[in-house]
Structures are given as C-alpha cells and as structure tokens.
Design a protein around this motif. Structure first.
Motif, PDB file in Angstrom:
ATOM      1  N   GLY A  12       0.803  -1.223   0.000  1.00 39.13           N
ATOM      2  CA  GLY A  12       0.000   0.000   0.000  1.00 39.13           C
ATOM      3  C   GLY A  12       0.833   1.268   0.000  1.00 39.13           C
ATOM      4  O   GLY A  12       2.071   1.228  -0.128  1.00 39.13           O
ATOM      5  N   GLY A  13       0.157   2.397   0.143  1.00 42.57           N
ATOM      6  CA  GLY A  13       0.820   3.696   0.022  1.00 42.57           C
ATOM      7  C   GLY A  13       1.929   3.897   1.041  1.00 42.57           C
ATOM      8  O   GLY A  13       3.089   4.150   0.685  1.00 42.57           O
ATOM      9  N   THR A  38       0.511  -6.374  -6.415  1.00 38.95           N
ATOM     10  CA  THR A  38       1.193  -5.122  -6.053  1.00 38.95           C
ATOM     11  C   THR A  38       2.324  -5.385  -5.065  1.00 38.95           C
ATOM     12  O   THR A  38       3.388  -4.755  -5.137  1.00 38.95           O
ATOM     13  CB  THR A  38       0.184  -4.121  -5.449  1.00 38.95           C
ATOM     14  OG1 THR A  38      -1.000  -4.138  -6.249  1.00 38.95           O
ATOM     15  CG2 THR A  38       0.732  -2.716  -5.431  1.00 38.95           C
ATOM     16  N   THR A 182      -3.011   8.278   0.221  1.00 38.52           N
ATOM     17  CA  THR A 182      -2.978   6.899  -0.266  1.00 38.52           C
ATOM     18  C   THR A 182      -4.379   6.523  -0.754  1.00 38.52           C
ATOM     19  O   THR A 182      -5.346   7.267  -0.540  1.00 38.52           O
ATOM     20  CB  THR A 182      -2.578   5.906   0.849  1.00 38.52           C
ATOM     21  OG1 THR A 182      -3.689   5.785   1.761  1.00 38.52           O
ATOM     22  CG2 THR A 182      -1.341   6.340   1.609  1.00 38.52           C
ATOM     23  N   GLN A 183      -4.455   5.328  -1.299  1.00 36.03           N
ATOM     24  CA  GLN A 183      -5.729   4.810  -1.806  1.00 36.03           C
ATOM     25  C   GLN A 183      -6.805   4.802  -0.714  1.00 36.03           C
ATOM     26  O   GLN A 183      -7.980   4.958  -0.993  1.00 36.03           O
ATOM     27  CB  GLN A 183      -5.433   3.413  -2.382  1.00 36.03           C
ATOM     28  CG  GLN A 183      -6.599   2.511  -2.692  1.00 36.03           C
ATOM     29  CD  GLN A 183      -7.041   1.737  -1.459  1.00 36.03           C
ATOM     30  OE1 GLN A 183      -6.242   1.421  -0.601  1.00 36.03           O
ATOM     31  NE2 GLN A 183      -8.334   1.460  -1.382  1.00 36.03           N
ATOM     32  N   THR A 186      -9.206   7.825  -0.741  1.00 34.73           N
ATOM     33  CA  THR A 186      -9.776   8.235  -2.027  1.00 34.73           C
ATOM     34  C   THR A 186     -11.214   8.744  -1.880  1.00 34.73           C
ATOM     35  O   THR A 186     -11.558   9.826  -2.364  1.00 34.73           O
ATOM     36  CB  THR A 186      -9.752   7.054  -3.033  1.00 34.73           C
ATOM     37  OG1 THR A 186      -8.431   6.551  -3.060  1.00 34.73           O
ATOM     38  CG2 THR A 186     -10.161   7.496  -4.412  1.00 34.73           C
TER      39      THR A 186
END
Ligand code: NAD
Length: 244
Positions: A12-13, A38, A182-183, A186
C-alpha cells in the motif's frame, strides 16, 4: 539504522514508501501483504522478498517472520502497517462483514504480528516494532467509528505491552498519522479538500517511522501530520507497583 525490515501492508501507500525508504539506505525488505500482484511489484522494485500474508491469520504472520529471518539472516524492524476500514456506523449503514474484517485486520493483525515478531526479535538480540495506528486512535473519527475503535485498541495494546519487552532489547511504538495521500482516503478526498485539511505524503510517514524506530523510546504513540514535526501523545500509563 536497522538492516532488515518486515512490513505488513507493504503493497500500500505508506508500506511501499517505507519499503523504498528503507531499501534506499541498503536495508533488506520483506513485503508482506494480501495483495499479491502489487506486493510482488513493490518487493521487486526494492530488491526485496514478497510473502503473501493475510495478517488476520496467525500462521501467515509466523511464516512472514520466519521467511525474513531465513532469507536475510535476521530481523531488526517490524512495521505492522496493514489496515482497513469502512464498516459504517451503528445505524443502517452498519456493515457486519466489514466490521468483522476491520477488527480482524487492524486488531487481530496487530496482535498476531506482535506474537510472531516479538519472540523472534528477542531470539536475535532485540529490535524495533512500529505499529501504524492513526490520529483516529487518539481521538474520535466520526467518518469511521469502527476504524477509530480498532486504532484506539492498537494504541492501548502497544503502549501496554511495551514495558514487558524492553529487557529483551525490543522497542514497541505506534505511529499515528493524520490524513495521508494513499488509496485509503480516495473516497474522503472531496471532504478533506472542502475542510482544508492537511494531507501528508506516505514518505513523510515513513520518515517518522524511521525516526521512531531508531529513537530508543518504547511504549510511545507519535502523531504525524503534514508539515508538522512528530508529536508525542502525552497521557501517562496507569501503572501498578511491581510485585516483589
Ligand atoms: P493502503 O490502502 O494504500 O494500504 C493498506 C495495505 O494493507 C494494502 O496494501 C492492503 O492490501 C493491505 N492489507 C489490507 N488487508 C490486509 C490483510 N488482511 N493482510 C495483509 N495486508 C492487508 O492505505 P495506507 O494509507 O497505506 O494504509 C496503511 C496504514 O496506515 C493502515 O493501517 C491505515 O489504517 C493507516 N493510516 C492511514 C491513513 C491515511 O490517511 N491513508 C491515516 C492514518 C493511518
């Protein structure tokens, strides 16, 4: 500066930023995440190792720790960073499966990560654990009450467990970011923008994690917000005298 990092939520971010920052100084990185595609990409970009890990599964946590030690010959920093939210509130918006998932990832995942990492670090002469909590773990977050509850739980867990491991040379601390780009945020972006709220970069959080891990303190929770130096959360421990 520690030399081997295991990071959960490493795809993740914040996790990827931490992996890159750590690898840039020559450290070895094990990326543990449920997101295989990812996670592998991040691990490959930093010359590290990916282990598919669902942090809500205790065996997965143990396997990730064992892999870091067998692949890199030790373990210095464990960043328990995987997290999720979105269970809604206590009314019609309540989502039972998201509720269970949020508790499983955020709270079980931290406890299982600690149970896997602490004996391994102790057996290798000590090290540092940093858990990603949140500002939502120090104060209310009305946009996600269940998330906030789990992050409060993590802060309490980290601060309460830390003293028992200091003789083993292990520090255990929590980092408590405000909004981070980060996602995860959103869906909140329009409200964050409307509120004029500060948003930190993932690398600002990673830098604070590095400082916290190498500071030598234990049982602390540090806030990190965009453009503001880390601040130590002030409330003292509720302590009993030691039994003779
Ligand atoms: P992100 O969504 O980019 O990263 C979260 C990562 O956790 C993802 O890679 C995801 O695959 C992984 N993950 C989710 N469930 C998992 C599981 N069961 N097992 C293993 N990995 C799992 O978001 P982020 O902002 O980088 O989040 C990292 C941490 O930071 C989280 O704990 C989050 O709660 C915390 N945090 C984020 C913010 C923010 O504003 N973004 C603020 C404070 C705290």
């Amino acid at each position: 500066m520690p030399r081997v990092l295991l990071i959960t939520g490493g795809a993740g971010g914040i996790g990827a930023a931490m992996a890159h920052r750590f690898a840039a100084t020559g450290g070895r990185v094990l990326v543990a995440d449920i997101d295989e595609e990812t996670g592998r990409a991040v691990a490959s970009a930093v010359g590290g190792l990916f282990v598919r890990t669902d942090v809500s599964n205790e065996d997965d946590n143990r396997r990730a720790v064992e892999a870091a030690i067998s692949e890199f010959g030790g373990l210095d920093l464990v960043h328990l960073n995987a997290g999720t939210g979105g269970a809604g509130g206590a009314g019609d918006d309540f989502d039972l499966s998201r509720y269970r998932r949020t508790l499983a990832v955020n709270l079980d995942g931290t406890m299982f990560g600690l149970r896997a990492a602490l004996p391994a670090l102790a057996a290798h002469g000590g090290g540092a654990v940093v858990v990603t909590a949140s500002l939502a773990g120090l104060g209310p977050a009305t946009f996600d009450p269940v998330y906030s509850a789990t992050k409060h739980a993590i802060v309490g867990l980290v601060r309460s467990l830390a003293p028992a491991w200091s003789d083993a040379g292990i520090t255990i601390n929590a980092i408590c970011p405000g909004f981070v780009d980060t996602q995860m945020i959103t869906g909140l972006q329009p409200l964050i923008t409307a509120g004029g709220l500060a948003v930190a970069t993932p690398d600002e959080v990673a830098a604070a994690v590095e400082s916290l891990a190498s500071s030598g303190v234990t049982g602390e929770a540090w806030t990190i917000q965009a453009g503001t130096p880390p601040t130590r959360f002030p409330f003292p421990a509720i302590d009993l005298p030691k039994a003779r």
